[in-house]
Design a protein around this motif. Structure first.
Motif, PDB file in Angstrom:
ATOM      1  N   SER A  55       0.813  -1.227   0.000  1.00 21.82           N
ATOM      2  CA  SER A  55       0.000   0.000   0.000  1.00 21.82           C
ATOM      3  C   SER A  55       0.839   1.266   0.000  1.00 21.82           C
ATOM      4  O   SER A  55       0.301   2.362  -0.190  1.00 21.82           O
ATOM      5  CB  SER A  55      -0.908   0.042   1.236  1.00 21.82           C
ATOM      6  OG  SER A  55      -1.809  -1.027   1.227  1.00 21.82           O
ATOM      7  N   TYR A 236      -6.987  -4.475  -4.951  1.00 26.72           N
ATOM      8  CA  TYR A 236      -7.249  -3.043  -4.789  1.00 26.72           C
ATOM      9  C   TYR A 236      -8.181  -2.570  -5.906  1.00 26.72           C
ATOM     10  O   TYR A 236      -8.176  -3.122  -7.019  1.00 26.72           O
ATOM     11  CB  TYR A 236      -5.965  -2.230  -4.930  1.00 26.72           C
ATOM     12  CG  TYR A 236      -4.960  -2.412  -3.814  1.00 26.72           C
ATOM     13  CD1 TYR A 236      -4.938  -1.561  -2.720  1.00 26.72           C
ATOM     14  CD2 TYR A 236      -3.988  -3.426  -3.875  1.00 26.72           C
ATOM     15  CE1 TYR A 236      -3.988  -1.707  -1.704  1.00 26.72           C
ATOM     16  CE2 TYR A 236      -3.044  -3.574  -2.870  1.00 26.72           C
ATOM     17  CZ  TYR A 236      -3.050  -2.716  -1.793  1.00 26.72           C
ATOM     18  OH  TYR A 236      -2.109  -2.862  -0.800  1.00 26.72           O
ATOM     19  N   TYR A 237      -8.935  -1.522  -5.619  1.00 25.95           N
ATOM     20  CA  TYR A 237      -9.597  -0.745  -6.665  1.00 25.95           C
ATOM     21  C   TYR A 237      -8.903   0.605  -6.715  1.00 25.95           C
ATOM     22  O   TYR A 237      -8.361   1.071  -5.712  1.00 25.95           O
ATOM     23  CB  TYR A 237     -11.086  -0.541  -6.330  1.00 25.95           C
ATOM     24  CG  TYR A 237     -11.933  -1.729  -6.730  1.00 25.95           C
ATOM     25  CD1 TYR A 237     -12.641  -1.723  -7.930  1.00 25.95           C
ATOM     26  CD2 TYR A 237     -12.013  -2.858  -5.914  1.00 25.95           C
ATOM     27  CE1 TYR A 237     -13.415  -2.820  -8.305  1.00 25.95           C
ATOM     28  CE2 TYR A 237     -12.778  -3.951  -6.285  1.00 25.95           C
ATOM     29  CZ  TYR A 237     -13.474  -3.925  -7.481  1.00 25.95           C
ATOM     30  OH  TYR A 237     -14.231  -5.006  -7.860  1.00 25.95           O
ATOM     31  N   ASP A 238      -8.921   1.236  -7.897  1.00 26.33           N
ATOM     32  CA  ASP A 238      -8.409   2.608  -8.019  1.00 26.33           C
ATOM     33  C   ASP A 238      -9.585   3.550  -8.027  1.00 26.33           C
ATOM     34  O   ASP A 238     -10.644   3.230  -8.591  1.00 26.33           O
ATOM     35  CB  ASP A 238      -7.660   2.784  -9.355  1.00 26.33           C
ATOM     36  CG  ASP A 238      -6.370   1.993  -9.377  1.00 26.33           C
ATOM     37  OD1 ASP A 238      -5.738   1.886  -8.315  1.00 26.33           O
ATOM     38  OD2 ASP A 238      -6.015   1.471 -10.460  1.00 26.33           O
ATOM     39  N   ARG A 244     -11.604  10.433  -7.064  1.00 23.78           N
ATOM     40  CA  ARG A 244     -10.453  11.032  -6.355  1.00 23.78           C
ATOM     41  C   ARG A 244     -10.813  12.334  -5.642  1.00 23.78           C
ATOM     42  O   ARG A 244     -10.175  12.712  -4.676  1.00 23.78           O
ATOM     43  CB  ARG A 244      -9.298  11.261  -7.323  1.00 23.78           C
ATOM     44  CG  ARG A 244      -8.361  10.064  -7.400  1.00 23.78           C
ATOM     45  CD  ARG A 244      -6.975  10.451  -7.840  1.00 23.78           C
ATOM     46  NE  ARG A 244      -6.960  10.968  -9.198  1.00 23.78           N
ATOM     47  CZ  ARG A 244      -6.970  10.212 -10.285  1.00 23.78           C
ATOM     48  NH1 ARG A 244      -7.009   8.910 -10.170  1.00 23.78           N
ATOM     49  NH2 ARG A 244      -6.953  10.764 -11.477  1.00 23.78           N
ATOM     50  N   GLU A 273      -2.248   8.716  -7.735  1.00 20.52           N
ATOM     51  CA  GLU A 273      -3.448   7.862  -7.766  1.00 20.52           C
ATOM     52  C   GLU A 273      -3.949   7.642  -6.335  1.00 20.52           C
ATOM     53  O   GLU A 273      -3.191   7.807  -5.382  1.00 20.52           O
ATOM     54  CB  GLU A 273      -3.103   6.482  -8.348  1.00 20.52           C
ATOM     55  CG  GLU A 273      -2.532   6.493  -9.753  1.00 20.52           C
ATOM     56  CD  GLU A 273      -3.591   6.766 -10.801  1.00 20.52           C
ATOM     57  OE1 GLU A 273      -4.714   6.276 -10.626  1.00 20.52           O
ATOM     58  OE2 GLU A 273      -3.285   7.503 -11.762  1.00 20.52           O
ATOM     59  N   THR A 274      -5.221   7.231  -6.208  1.00 21.39           N
ATOM     60  CA  THR A 274      -5.707   6.814  -4.885  1.00 21.39           C
ATOM     61  C   THR A 274      -6.266   5.408  -5.004  1.00 21.39           C
ATOM     62  O   THR A 274      -7.066   5.120  -5.907  1.00 21.39           O
ATOM     63  CB  THR A 274      -6.790   7.776  -4.372  1.00 21.39           C
ATOM     64  OG1 THR A 274      -6.219   9.087  -4.294  1.00 21.39           O
ATOM     65  CG2 THR A 274      -7.287   7.369  -2.991  1.00 21.39           C
ATOM     66  N   GLU A 275      -5.819   4.548  -4.104  1.00 17.50           N
ATOM     67  CA  GLU A 275      -6.268   3.157  -4.125  1.00 17.50           C
ATOM     68  C   GLU A 275      -7.200   2.889  -2.959  1.00 17.50           C
ATOM     69  O   GLU A 275      -7.079   3.536  -1.905  1.00 17.50           O
ATOM     70  CB  GLU A 275      -5.070   2.228  -3.957  1.00 17.50           C
ATOM     71  CG  GLU A 275      -4.216   2.124  -5.185  1.00 17.50           C
ATOM     72  CD  GLU A 275      -3.135   1.086  -5.019  1.00 17.50           C
ATOM     73  OE1 GLU A 275      -2.725   0.526  -6.022  1.00 17.50           O
ATOM     74  OE2 GLU A 275      -2.698   0.818  -3.880  1.00 17.50           O
ATOM     75  N   CYS A 276      -8.085   1.913  -3.136  1.00 14.75           N
ATOM     76  CA  CYS A 276      -8.839   1.437  -1.981  1.00 14.75           C
ATOM     77  C   CYS A 276      -8.726  -0.085  -1.934  1.00 14.75           C
ATOM     78  O   CYS A 276      -8.794  -0.761  -2.942  1.00 14.75           O
ATOM     79  CB  CYS A 276     -10.281   1.885  -2.007  1.00 14.75           C
ATOM     80  SG  CYS A 276     -10.948   2.301  -3.584  1.00 14.75           S
ATOM     81  N   ILE A 348     -14.988   3.897  -8.726  1.00 12.95           N
ATOM     82  CA  ILE A 348     -13.906   2.916  -8.526  1.00 12.95           C
ATOM     83  C   ILE A 348     -13.759   2.010  -9.749  1.00 12.95           C
ATOM     84  O   ILE A 348     -14.726   1.700 -10.434  1.00 12.95           O
ATOM     85  CB  ILE A 348     -14.113   2.057  -7.251  1.00 12.95           C
ATOM     86  CG1 ILE A 348     -15.414   1.230  -7.317  1.00 12.95           C
ATOM     87  CG2 ILE A 348     -14.097   2.903  -6.000  1.00 12.95           C
ATOM     88  CD1 ILE A 348     -15.531   0.194  -6.186  1.00 12.95           C
ATOM     89  N   GLY A 351      -8.097  -2.390  -9.772  1.00 13.69           N
ATOM     90  CA  GLY A 351      -6.681  -2.022  -9.830  1.00 13.69           C
ATOM     91  C   GLY A 351      -5.796  -3.244  -9.687  1.00 13.69           C
ATOM     92  O   GLY A 351      -6.151  -4.342 -10.115  1.00 13.69           O
ATOM     93  N   ARG A 352      -4.662  -3.058  -9.050  1.00 14.62           N
ATOM     94  CA  ARG A 352      -3.676  -4.148  -8.955  1.00 14.62           C
ATOM     95  C   ARG A 352      -3.964  -5.026  -7.730  1.00 14.62           C
ATOM     96  O   ARG A 352      -4.959  -4.818  -7.043  1.00 14.62           O
ATOM     97  CB  ARG A 352      -2.282  -3.545  -8.895  1.00 14.62           C
ATOM     98  CG  ARG A 352      -2.149  -2.682  -7.687  1.00 14.62           C
ATOM     99  CD  ARG A 352      -0.921  -1.832  -7.607  1.00 14.62           C
ATOM    100  NE  ARG A 352      -0.979  -1.185  -6.299  1.00 14.62           N
ATOM    101  CZ  ARG A 352      -0.156  -1.422  -5.306  1.00 14.62           C
ATOM    102  NH1 ARG A 352       0.833  -2.257  -5.447  1.00 14.62           N
ATOM    103  NH2 ARG A 352      -0.303  -0.843  -4.134  1.00 14.62           N
TER     104      ARG A 352
END
Ligand SMILES: Cc1cc2nc3c(=O)[nH]c(=O)nc-3n(C[C@H](O)[C@H](O)[C@H](O)COP(=O)(O)OP(=O)(O)OC[C@H]3O[C@@H](n4cnc5c(N)ncnc54)[C@H](O)[C@@H]3O)c2cc1C
Length: 409
Positions: A55, A236-238, A244, A273-276, A348, A351-352
């Motif tokens: 993270s 994760y989701y972006d 954002r 970027e912001t990840e969740c 959302i 993501g990775r």
């Protein structure tokens, strides 16, 4: 290419080019510039697994049991990491985070985390109410929270590369070799022959920092580790451009002490970027980052280990929930909406993923603290979970001290 030289004896071979291996090599060579150290990494780049898939949070030290190794080291070494990042121009930002309680049932856990923080000496922490939560994160809703100003974000892969650069740059006898997968060991008098798929190295001492494979390397080296690594994937989701706007920095739920994974949270990254995420699901491949990745050996080993089944039985409800969320964006969103209620499906996008090396004992208990064992002419890092990246300089230093003591360097 054959890098080995039959006559050459290296002082220490560090296996694993993640943040722990490089921090250990860096600390050892800083204190003992005379040592010839070789780091062997199987991938063609450093930080290719846990370190490059995490993270990116510089943890404050709030969560950890007072007196634990994690607690003792996270606070001091976080400061050391931040000053290292400043000195070497590594992208980072001490932006602070909030921990948010959304239901009265979470208040006890929240207060416990706050008291841990005070005992662990985490600077500047404050209890906050719903209005202050809104001032810090206008789209977040909660009944109470903790403001943690010293939490930050950083690029841990860049930190790892910097340790490597300083190691090889300052100490010309030391080197970092990628594309060298260690496959076995052989005794050669007082030395050990370390085999890779390309060559053989001769060394006096070994330090195993292979993360998701540390138990296997330990066994190959003759140690019965008393635990097994089981991979748990975190998806994760972006946040999209629109999403954002709803998150400024870092928003965390109140931690559940039964699961040290900290829950699904929002994290602004140093790349903007912001990840969740991440969630935590059993994976059928130790280095499997896709939802359907499968490896026969990894699966067989995990499912024939008693500890895995005991863990499943103890926490089946939690596991099932996490699995559902892994395959349903709607359920994942619902969890995120507890913290940011106006977040929508359009905010959302998938993501990775990262895979945690979960060290399980035979009774299905997750080993919580860092674990390093000594055997003959080797040290094995058998558990380096979060916040090992934040505390990498502390772990590197602990490995150095153990190496000096046990190897009589
Ligand atoms: C999803 C996720 C989120 C996290 N978030 C955070 C966070 O925000 N903050 C924090 O402080 N920590 C976090 N962590 C924890 C942190 O990332 C890890 O504790 C840390 O990266 C462990 O580093 P390592 O060097 O032990 O392992 P790794 O980074 O996995 O490195 C091990 C290396 O060994 C190599 N290797 C394996 N087998 C061999 C072999 N046979 N021969 C040669 N090389 C080999 C691998 O290729 C790998 O590069 C997170 C972890 C995960 C998975």
């Amino acid at each position: 290419m054959n890098y080995g030289n039959d006559d050459e004896v290296v002082d220490i071979i560090v296996i694993g080019g993640g943040i722990v291996g490089l921090a250990a090599a860096f600390k050892l060579n800083t204190f003992r510039p005379d040592l010839k150290i070789t780091v062997l990494e199987k991938e063609n780049e450093l930080a290719a697994h846990q370190t490059g898939h995490n993270s990116g949070v510089i943890h404050s030290g709030l969560y950890y049991r007072p007196g634990s190794y994690k607690a003792r080291n996270c606070v001091d070494r976080r400061r050391e990491l931040v000053s290292f990042a400043k000195d070497h121009h590594i992208p980072h930002d001490i932006c602070g985070k909030i921990i948010v309680a959304t239901a009265p049932s979470e208040l006890d856990h929240m207060n416990r985390a706050f008291n841990n923080g005070l005992q662990n000496g985490v600077e500047g922490i404050e209890k906050i109410g719903p209005e202050q939560i809104k001032e810090i994160e206008p789209y977040c809703t909660g009944i109470a929270g903790i403001w943690v100003p010293c939490t930050g974000i950083i690029d841990f892969a860049a930190v790892t590369r910097k340790y490597a650069e300083l190691l090889a740059g300052r100490h010309t006898a030391s080197r970092v070799l990628t594309g060298q997968e260690v496959t076995g060991f052989e005794k050669d008098g007082t030395n050990t022959l370390v085999r890779t798929q390309k060559t053989v190295f001769r060394t006096r001492f070994i330090i195993n920092c292979t993360g998701l494979h540390c138990d296997r390397i330990a066994k190959k080296e003759g140690v019965e580790p008393g635990m097994q690594i089981v991979g748990f994937r975190g998806d994760y989701y972006d946040l999209t451009d629109h999403g954002r706007k709803k998150v400024r920095n870092l928003i965390y739920p109140v931690p559940n002490p039964a699961f040290p994974f900290l829950g699904v949270h929002f994290t602004r990254m140093v790349n903007g970027e912001t990840e969740c995420g991440p969630n935590a699901v059993f994976t059928f491949k130790r280095e499997g980052y896709g939802k359907t990745d499968f490896d026969f050996r990894d699966t067989l080993e995990a499912l024939t280990y008693m500890g895995t089944w005991k863990l499943f039985f103890k926490h089946w409800e939690f596991g099932l929930d996490e699995y559902r969320r892994a395959f349903s964006k709607k359920l994942f969103l619902r969890r995120l909406q507890k913290l940011v209620p106006t977040l929508s499906m359009d905010d959302i996008t998938p993501g990775r993923a990262g895979v945690r090396a979960m060290a399980l004992d035979n009774d299905g208990n997750m080993i919580d603290d860092f674990k390093i064992v000594y055997h003959g002419n080797a040290l094995h890092v058998l558990n380096a979970p979060s916040p090992a990246a934040t505390a990498s300089l502390a772990i590197g230093n602990a490995i150095r001290e153990m190496a000096e003591q046990h190897f009589k360097l």
